[in-house]
Design a protein around this motif. Sequence first.
Motif, mmCIF file in Angstrom:
data_model
loop_
_atom_site.group_PDB
_atom_site.id
_atom_site.type_symbol
_atom_site.label_atom_id
_atom_site.label_comp_id
_atom_site.label_asym_id
_atom_site.label_seq_id
_atom_site.Cartn_x
_atom_site.Cartn_y
_atom_site.Cartn_z
ATOM 1 N N GLU A 1 20.110 36.193 56.334
ATOM 2 C CA GLU A 1 20.610 37.242 55.441
ATOM 3 C C GLU A 1 21.892 36.722 54.794
ATOM 4 O O GLU A 1 22.872 36.445 55.490
ATOM 5 C CB GLU A 1 20.878 38.528 56.212
ATOM 6 N N VAL A 2 21.865 36.568 53.478
ATOM 7 C CA VAL A 2 22.975 35.938 52.766
ATOM 8 C C VAL A 2 23.357 36.757 51.541
ATOM 9 O O VAL A 2 22.626 37.649 51.102
ATOM 10 C CB VAL A 2 22.588 34.500 52.320
ATOM 11 N N ALA A 3 24.514 36.424 51.001
ATOM 12 C CA ALA A 3 24.979 37.099 49.793
ATOM 13 C C ALA A 3 24.137 36.663 48.597
ATOM 14 O O ALA A 3 23.665 35.522 48.535
ATOM 15 C CB ALA A 3 26.447 36.761 49.542
ATOM 16 N N PRO A 4 23.921 37.524 47.619
ATOM 17 C CA PRO A 4 23.144 37.144 46.430
ATOM 18 C C PRO A 4 23.884 36.113 45.593
ATOM 19 O O PRO A 4 25.115 35.996 45.658
ATOM 20 C CB PRO A 4 22.989 38.471 45.675
ATOM 21 N N GLU A 5 23.130 35.355 44.836
ATOM 22 C CA GLU A 5 23.708 34.336 43.950
ATOM 23 C C GLU A 5 23.612 34.714 42.482
ATOM 24 O O GLU A 5 24.339 34.182 41.654
ATOM 25 C CB GLU A 5 22.984 32.998 44.183
ATOM 26 N N LEU A 6 22.693 35.623 42.148
ATOM 27 C CA LEU A 6 22.488 36.036 40.767
ATOM 28 C C LEU A 6 22.489 37.557 40.670
ATOM 29 O O LEU A 6 22.080 38.246 41.599
ATOM 30 C CB LEU A 6 21.151 35.510 40.222
ATOM 31 N N ALA A 7 22.948 38.048 39.536
ATOM 32 C CA ALA A 7 22.842 39.471 39.216
ATOM 33 C C ALA A 7 22.294 39.587 37.803
ATOM 34 O O ALA A 7 22.767 38.908 36.888
ATOM 35 C CB ALA A 7 24.194 40.163 39.317
ATOM 36 N N ARG A 8 21.282 40.429 37.631
ATOM 37 C CA ARG A 8 20.687 40.648 36.312
ATOM 38 C C ARG A 8 20.779 42.130 35.953
ATOM 39 O O ARG A 8 20.654 42.985 36.823
ATOM 40 C CB ARG A 8 19.225 40.209 36.292
ATOM 41 N N PHE A 9 21.005 42.385 34.682
ATOM 42 C CA PHE A 9 20.958 43.759 34.202
ATOM 43 C C PHE A 9 20.433 43.769 32.775
ATOM 44 O O PHE A 9 20.431 42.738 32.088
ATOM 45 C CB PHE A 9 22.332 44.445 34.296
ATOM 46 N N ARG A 10 19.979 44.936 32.331
ATOM 47 C CA ARG A 10 19.411 45.085 30.994
ATOM 48 C C ARG A 10 20.326 45.935 30.118
ATOM 49 O O ARG A 10 20.901 46.924 30.578
ATOM 50 C CB ARG A 10 18.024 45.722 31.059
ATOM 51 N N VAL A 11 20.416 45.530 28.863
ATOM 52 C CA VAL A 11 21.169 46.284 27.873
ATOM 53 C C VAL A 11 20.217 46.622 26.728
ATOM 54 O O VAL A 11 19.585 45.726 26.158
ATOM 55 C CB VAL A 11 22.361 45.478 27.320
ATOM 56 N N THR A 12 20.104 47.901 26.403
ATOM 57 C CA THR A 12 19.196 48.336 25.345
ATOM 58 C C THR A 12 19.980 49.064 24.261
ATOM 59 O O THR A 12 20.659 50.061 24.538
ATOM 60 C CB THR A 12 18.105 49.263 25.892
ATOM 61 N N PRO B 1 27.363 44.073 46.014
ATOM 62 C CA PRO B 1 26.166 43.226 45.993
ATOM 63 C C PRO B 1 25.347 43.402 47.265
ATOM 64 O O PRO B 1 25.885 43.418 48.374
ATOM 65 C CB PRO B 1 26.742 41.806 45.888
ATOM 66 N N GLN B 2 24.047 43.544 47.088
ATOM 67 C CA GLN B 2 23.161 43.749 48.227
ATOM 68 C C GLN B 2 22.769 42.416 48.858
ATOM 69 O O GLN B 2 22.348 41.493 48.162
ATOM 70 C CB GLN B 2 21.899 44.493 47.786
ATOM 71 N N PRO B 3 22.895 42.274 50.184
ATOM 72 C CA PRO B 3 22.495 41.027 50.853
ATOM 73 C C PRO B 3 21.011 40.729 50.611
ATOM 74 O O PRO B 3 20.194 41.641 50.491
ATOM 75 C CB PRO B 3 22.771 41.323 52.329
ATOM 76 N N GLN B 4 20.707 39.448 50.577
ATOM 77 C CA GLN B 4 19.332 39.003 50.377
ATOM 78 C C GLN B 4 18.811 38.407 51.681
ATOM 79 O O GLN B 4 19.475 37.587 52.311
ATOM 80 C CB GLN B 4 19.263 37.947 49.270
ATOM 81 N N SER B 5 17.618 38.803 52.090
ATOM 82 C CA SER B 5 17.028 38.275 53.316
ATOM 83 C C SER B 5 15.924 37.288 52.973
ATOM 84 O O SER B 5 15.125 37.521 52.072
ATOM 85 C CB SER B 5 16.473 39.410 54.186
ATOM 86 N N VAL B 6 15.909 36.186 53.702
ATOM 87 C CA VAL B 6 14.896 35.141 53.524
ATOM 88 C C VAL B 6 14.260 34.861 54.871
ATOM 89 O O VAL B 6 14.961 34.631 55.860
ATOM 90 C CB VAL B 6 15.516 33.850 52.953
#
Length: 213
Positions: A16-27, A192-197
């Motif tokens: 379980e690690v911190a995220p490396e990318l964040a994406r969002f949408r703009v309309t 930021p939400q942790p990412q699990s692998v």
Amino acid sequence: MVDGPVVAVRGEAYREVAPELARFRVTASARDRDRETTLTRLAERAAAVRALLDSADVDRRETGEVQVYPLTKRSGERVVAYQGRVTTTVTVTDFTALGELMLRLADQDQIEVAGPWWSLRPDSPVYRQARHAAITDALVRAREYAEALGARVTALVELADSGLNPQPMMTRAAFTMGGAVEDGRPELDLDPQPQSVQASVEARFTISEPVLN
């Protein structure tokens, strides 16, 4: 053909690690009875979004969808207005100013902001670390089984990758609205939400002759 007894095990690893990318949408949207007015407003608002992103620290931006269509009455085909939308997907790796950027975009006229969605890079070293840990776990299990039989692991017969499964805990960020900053604008704090692998392997090892009492 394998001579001697064989032990088959499954090795697993979870990270379980911190995220490396964040994406969002703009309309950006525009609507008017006149088609040319709609197109002009849409172009101006999309340009304002681009200008704001040009001044920000973003890693990537992509125009994903452009829509321009007439709106008609239910009873017929008479056009009553024109609607236009331009959607841009933004990717960032520096999260320190992400909340501020999203608020600045949302403060523009007829702009919708959605996200962020957190993830790891496709080539993140976390995946490799998880695979290695799964192999180590398989070997530890094999040795434990062999030890219980009074034997020892002698050789690897087969190793199969059962899969590497990234599992984000949540697709959206949890956020809170903070107090006003010095210039009077609201402040958006993002968590930021942790990412699990999770990685797993299946392995078969030969062992020495068990000592059965």
